[in-house]
Write a protein that holds these residues in place. Sequence first.
Motif: not given
Length: 999
Positions: A450-451, A471-476, A478-482, A486-489
């Motif tokens: 994601a980073a 597209t890249l940021v949306n993919a990032a 989606a790649a964030l771990d569950d 919340p701050e990073r999300r």
Amino acid sequence: MSRLIGPAADAHNRPMVRRVTSAEFVGRAAELAAIHSALEAAADGDGRFVLVAGDAGIGKTRLVQAACAQATLDRFGAVVGGCVQLGAVPLAFAPVVEMARGLRDELGSDRFAELAPPALTALLGGEETVGAGQLFAPLVDFLARLGRLRPWLVVFEDLHWADASTRDLIAFLGRNLRRVAVTVVLTYRSDELHRRHPLRPLLADLERDSETERITLSGLNRSDLVELLIGLGCHDVDLAGVAALLARTGGNPLYVEELVAAAPTAAALHGGLPSTLSEAVLARVGRLSAPAQAVLRRAAVLGTELDDRLLAACSDLPAEQTTEALREALGAQLLVLDGRTCRFRHALLAEALYEDLLPGERQRIHVAAAQALEAGEHAPGLPDHMRWALLAHHWNAAHDVPRTFVASLRAGSEGLRVNAHAAACGHLERALELWDRVPNAAARAGMDRAALLLQAADAVHLTNPSQRQLTLVNAAYAALDDAVEPERRAAVLERIAHMHWELDRESEAAAAHEQAVRLMAGRPPSVERAAVLAALAQSLMIREHPDAEATLLDAIDCATATGAAGAAAEARSDLGWVQAEDGRADEGVATARQALDSLLTHARPYAAGRGHVNVLATLLRAGRFDEVEAVGAEGLEYCGRAGLLDRLGGAITSFRVLAHTNAGRWREAERVDTEMRVRLAGVARASYYLSSRRLRLQLWTGDHDAVASGVDRLLQSVSAPHLRGPVLLRAGELAHARRRWDGARSAFEAGVRACTAGNGQFHLAPGLASALAVEADRVTALYGSGPHVDAELAQAHGVADRLAGQVAGLRARVGESLTALLPEPAAWLAVADAEYARVRRADRADEWAAVGETWDTLGMPYPAAVARWRAAEATLRDGGGRSTAARYAGAALDVADTLGAAPLAAEVRLLVQRGRLDLDRAAAVPEPPSTFATLRVTRREAEVLTLLVAGRTNRQIAEALYISEKTASVHVTNLLRKLGVTSRIEAAAIAQRIGSDGD
């Protein structure tokens, strides 16, 4: 018997020496003269660009070498830099680095360090890290300083291999390198430019400039070919051989030279010609010793410019044998010396050798080259961004995926450090492609996927904001771990929202902002929470949403609590805009100015640049037009240093244009607009602001075709209501000027609806006034036409009633939720009232005169003149006397003629003719001295100052100018403030002294 082109042997019957390259410069006299002419123009301070096109081997390099030699003889400076072919990701800024090295050698290290900007030093391997775009403007200044030492010829070769960052830099130079003693020559292979080649748009932009010289090299003709053969020492070729060479080579000098060098005798040229250039090159290489052939094959993998230490490090031969092999290749003229290094005589020679390598052999050499580069000591002085890019290239060609991955990551970060954003993007995207093929990719990268996706998105954003970054940021996201916090999300969502804004997707941006805020609900104060709140507030501010101020205050509190001074300053800067928009203009100015001071210290450059924009917005809303010009100039200077002109120069300039337009400085408005248009030609993100804010001036001057073109273009390019609303209002004004009543009504309905979406008064108030003016003119045109227009009249009255209701609604909203109407919107609502009265044929001259005085107080002469024209109309209609109407009309005509407001001047003259008015200018106010323009006062203020010098009291000034005594007093007070004095006597003394300077 075919005759020979020259003697076959000398007097002692010894064979003549055959050369690989001619000692004479053949067949390009006109082209050389064209370059010299451009350099002479640069010597006179008129910078030029010269494009040199031609097929590979046609003689582009030889031409520029001759031009550089001639420039040196003429005591001009000359320096060359070349682009480098490097697989899928070009070597960023390669010609600039080579140019800088050449200048450092030419000027000496100390002198170069004194002149060169930090960004150029960083490219050469310095430790400086500079912000986005900071190479561009400083490089122009650097070249200007060089030109003051002596005129320079700067050559960038092989632009067909240029990376995107280099192309952007050249485009910037093309727009800004004028009035500089520098000629820039650009060479490229025309046979490489396929239909979608990325160099084509740049060439098209450069060629649009009439000062750009274009040279296209073709093959040598028969006589030039004969001269070339003589220069090569090939005297024993007959005319049949010349014809054969010409037919085979098309007069391409490189092919001719290689064929001559590959043929052992002149007779071999008749029937034994190699079928391709590659065969000719390989035939020559085959005559060298085995060590020399091995070294040349390794050199072909390294590229056209060779470092002997690096070549020795990736060779199996001892250093002494490598040196001897290089000497042999130099003797055969396959390589040539070039300063401190040697290079292939032509890139085609290296390409031929590279293509001849077996796959396994090629892979082994790439591995050796990469290992030598990793060692570092074999390539001293190679800048890190180039070294890591080369490593990524060699490991990729060697099919070593893990090492390619790591080198690409490092090349990406180094590229970002030196502003090579496009190249960095290519490296990072290659790393993303390899992620799933690399064991422990996250550990090797030092970040999760994601980073890396976010880093790649940043590189795309800095290169060219587009759908790809989203597209890249949306993919990032989606790649964030569950389990991610919340701050990073929320921070990623804020990035998504920002990119939607840049792509003009207002609703998607708002949804992402709101989702980010929901994620942070109940979370403790943090930098991330402050940033999310500030971003949401900024979007609310742009949409003129009533919750913007409360959200900004929350963001400021949160940022302050976490010690995030930069984030707090950004939110406070936006708060200033909101305060001004809500009617607290002076409070907004103070808030935005205070925030700017903090932004310049604590925030990133882009935020500080936006801080200047916010100060300008508040000043414009406060009607402080002179201060707009001063802050705007400071903002442009700051953005130029920070490399932000492409991103913010249009917005800053648009505020300057509006301020000059409002204040009646129309020539100045045209000047600053034109200057920035030249600098930002082709920059899409600047076009909305420059075009939309210029429409008012174009309408008032009567340039209706330009307005029509601008409106159509803008409405096709933007969809957000806050952007479309003002443009639709201009479309309504254009239709009104052309007396297209239905089109005007339709455009105003759409524009007012868009502007009503928020609480904004700045656009809505003039929109309502202009819409009512349409209905008033329509009623006037229909009045007395008979009963067949009754329905149309009734409809116009109904539309006017509805618009008047919206005027009342805006006033009510101001009373309920805002502190006060801003000065300019308040004046427009007064116009709206008078226009509504005109619909009912109940407007009065004194009402219009009061409106004119209001505009005088604001320092806006054009709408004041319009009001006086309407006052003259009402006076004549109501029997108020021709002398009074003449005074109003005369005052309006004076302003219209002075400003260049042709449509208004024509309307006033028509009224004068129809009313048989006598405009006795002798009794009017004396013409203010032209030197009063240096005081930066409005025309009305200049008239007041002229009367002040004559010793008139406020009452006498009011009588002479046909304004109220109170308005005259306001003008006098404003003049004292602008002149920095406290008494009328001091003001009169200053004015008298300045006025006498024009005598």
